[in-house]
Enzyme design. Structure first.
Site, PDB file in Angstrom:
ATOM      1  N   ARG A  61      14.297  33.063   6.049  1.00  0.00           N
ATOM      2  CA  ARG A  61      14.093  33.675   4.734  1.00  0.00           C
ATOM      3  C   ARG A  61      15.018  34.869   4.509  1.00  0.00           C
ATOM      4  O   ARG A  61      15.289  35.253   3.372  1.00  0.00           O
ATOM      5  CB  ARG A  61      12.631  34.088   4.593  1.00  0.00           C
ATOM      6  CG  ARG A  61      12.200  34.425   3.163  1.00  0.00           C
ATOM      7  CD  ARG A  61      10.701  34.655   3.058  1.00  0.00           C
ATOM      8  NE  ARG A  61      10.246  35.738   3.911  1.00  0.00           N
ATOM      9  CZ  ARG A  61       9.466  35.593   4.973  1.00  0.00           C
ATOM     10  NH1 ARG A  61       9.052  34.383   5.331  1.00  0.00           N
ATOM     11  NH2 ARG A  61       9.095  36.633   5.684  1.00  0.00           N
ATOM     12  N   TYR A 115      18.656  39.731 -23.398  1.00  0.00           N
ATOM     13  CA  TYR A 115      18.340  38.322 -23.149  1.00  0.00           C
ATOM     14  C   TYR A 115      16.836  38.092 -23.322  1.00  0.00           C
ATOM     15  O   TYR A 115      16.019  38.879 -22.836  1.00  0.00           O
ATOM     16  CB  TYR A 115      18.796  38.027 -21.730  1.00  0.00           C
ATOM     17  CG  TYR A 115      18.597  36.663 -21.159  1.00  0.00           C
ATOM     18  CD1 TYR A 115      18.945  35.514 -21.854  1.00  0.00           C
ATOM     19  CD2 TYR A 115      18.107  36.534 -19.856  1.00  0.00           C
ATOM     20  CE1 TYR A 115      18.794  34.259 -21.279  1.00  0.00           C
ATOM     21  CE2 TYR A 115      17.965  35.283 -19.265  1.00  0.00           C
ATOM     22  CZ  TYR A 115      18.299  34.155 -19.974  1.00  0.00           C
ATOM     23  OH  TYR A 115      18.154  32.921 -19.399  1.00  0.00           O
ATOM     24  N   ASP A 188      22.450  44.220 -17.204  1.00  0.00           N
ATOM     25  CA  ASP A 188      22.723  42.790 -17.106  1.00  0.00           C
ATOM     26  C   ASP A 188      24.200  42.606 -17.437  1.00  0.00           C
ATOM     27  O   ASP A 188      24.610  42.742 -18.582  1.00  0.00           O
ATOM     28  CB  ASP A 188      21.848  42.008 -18.086  1.00  0.00           C
ATOM     29  CG  ASP A 188      22.025  40.490 -17.966  1.00  0.00           C
ATOM     30  OD1 ASP A 188      23.097  40.048 -17.486  1.00  0.00           O
ATOM     31  OD2 ASP A 188      21.114  39.757 -18.373  1.00  0.00           O
ATOM     32  N   LYS A 213      26.094  31.215 -14.061  1.00  0.00           N
ATOM     33  CA  LYS A 213      27.110  31.176 -15.103  1.00  0.00           C
ATOM     34  C   LYS A 213      28.519  31.176 -14.496  1.00  0.00           C
ATOM     35  O   LYS A 213      28.972  30.187 -13.955  1.00  0.00           O
ATOM     36  CB  LYS A 213      26.910  32.364 -16.050  1.00  0.00           C
ATOM     37  CG  LYS A 213      25.495  32.536 -16.560  1.00  0.00           C
ATOM     38  CD  LYS A 213      24.976  31.344 -17.348  1.00  0.00           C
ATOM     39  CE  LYS A 213      23.708  31.652 -18.122  1.00  0.00           C
ATOM     40  NZ  LYS A 213      22.516  31.920 -17.288  1.00  0.00           N
TER      41      LYS A 213
END
Length: 410
Positions: A61, A115, A188, A213
């Site tokens: 993890r 967003y 962001d 993206k």
């Protein structure tokens, strides 16, 4: 690559994250799939438990060389970053950032052009946790200063350019006000990436992006990241581990591969986007093009001052009142798929109504170039967001010309 030698970003992303102990004799780190890491002795296990840094095996993890190499590469191209944390999606990165900074009783100031899932984080999850919020017009610095003084926020969330309406805010000015008010600034930076805007160097404390993206670049993975200086990187890492956030090594390998070509893809899509945006300004079916890279755009001066690059994402407002027109245009396009994501090699279109995603209402004294006024103006008419891919821009223009011509009778 020696870290003492100054290099340009295009060179950095080619070589970053390639430690010999992680890659061996190959160029890219192999895909390390493992949940359990074995130790040679109990002493080795205890030593690994005490260390919580990338590069130390502990448990799957916490990652392995595939994830560590990607995180290190992202850190190297983000000026001022001590480290980077990876998340299974961009929205997971948004949540990870906010939860690392905020606690019950805190107040969050959020840019009103953020967003939509980020907005939902404030109005949903954070509200249920007892964290209050206020939305603000990111172009109205005076109102923002007053809000900081009145609300004493713990954190400020910025997005520049803004989602849907693409306005650029004065990040250095806003982060200075936030810092003086004791607030943490989060950005962001998905639109520009570190190659186009150095968020930490412009006053932000934490910079996140959706790696789905530009970094991925091929519309085949979901991932997010957050980079910060030492203090906030440790907070991000601790919160991420407490939430059990982990990215798969297979997706990390895809993102690392995409990172190597991101600069050339961004350069091509930016050039094409500017060419197409200029063409759209001359179309009678178009009322306004929202693209900060375009000369004459209200945000162009700030974009020129602060940014070193752009991308293929921008929006435009149709010069018709029929709310169905944006959907009709999207349906008429052959080379633009209809989809929510962007930043891939293929072009996309998305009908939008920015006013539906705003909380701040325009006042009689609002300047016409304010973010609120932009949303109100475009919200009254159908709009379209385009993500320009790697197709020939002349073919994309021909496709748009055909689609726009079908709106002439509306």
């Amino acid at each position: 690559m020696s870290k003492d030698k100054p290099t340009r970003p295009e060179t950095q992303i080619t070589h970053a994250g390639r430690r010999p102990e992680w890659t061996g004799a190959v160029v890219n780190p192999p895909v390390w799939r493992a949940s359990t890491h074995l130790y040679a002795s109990e002493a080795d296990r205890k030593a690994a438990t005490r260390s919580n840094e990338d590069g130390t095996f502990f448990y799957g993890r916490r990652g392995a060389p595939t994830q560590w190499a990607l995180a290190e590469a992202l850190t190297e191209i983000e000026p001022g970053a001590h480290g980077t944390v990876l998340y299974p999606s961009g929205v997971a990165a948004i949540a990870g950032c906010l939860l690392a900074v905020l606690k019950p009783g805190d107040h969050l100031l959020m840019s009103d052009n953020s967003y939509d899932p980020t907005r939902s984080m404030a109005t949903g999850l954070l509200t249920r946790m007892g964290i209050s919020h206020s939305f603000f017009d990111p172009l109205d610095v005076d109102v923002f200063r007053a809000l900081v003084a009145d609300k004493s926020p713990r954190a400020v969330w910025l997005e520049s350019p803004g989602s849907l309406t693409m306005e650029v805010c004065d990040v250095p000015a806003l982060t200075t006000i936030a810092r003086e008010g004791g607030a943490v600034s989060l950005l962001d930076n998905t639109w520009a990436s570190a190659l186009g805007f150095a968020g930490l160097s412009h006053g932000c404390d934490i910079v996140m992006q959706s790696l789905s993206k530009h970094v991925g670049g091929h519309s085949d993975l979901m991932m997010g990241s957050a980079s910060a200086g030492e203090r906030w990187h440790r907070a991000l890492r601790r919160t991420s581990q407490q939430l059990g956030q982990v990215v798969s090594p297979d997706d990390a390998a895809l993102a690392a591969r995409g990172l190597r070509t991101m600069a050339v893809r961004l350069e091509r899509s930016t050039q094409s986007a500017v060419e197409i945006a200029r063409w759209l300004t001359e179309r009678p079916q178009v009322a306004r093009v929202m693209c900060p890279m375009l000369e004459g755009d209200p945000s162009h001066a700030l974009w020129t001052r602060d940014f070193t690059g752009g991308c293929g994402l921008f929006s435009f407002v149709l010069a018709v009142d029929d709310p169905a027109a944006s959907g009709q245009l999207a349906d008429a396009l052959d080379l633009f798929g209809i989809g929510y994501s962007w930043g891939g090699y293929e072009s996309l279109s998305l009908p939008i109504f920015p006013r539906e995603h705003r909380a701040v209402m325009a006042s009689p004294g609002s300047p016409p170039t304010s973010s609120t006024a932009l949303a109100n103006g475009s919200g009254a008419k159908p709009s379209v967001r385009l993500s320009i891919g790697l197709e020939d821009p002349k073919d994309l223009i021909a496709d748009l010309a055909n689609g726009l011509s079908q709106l002439d009778n509306l």
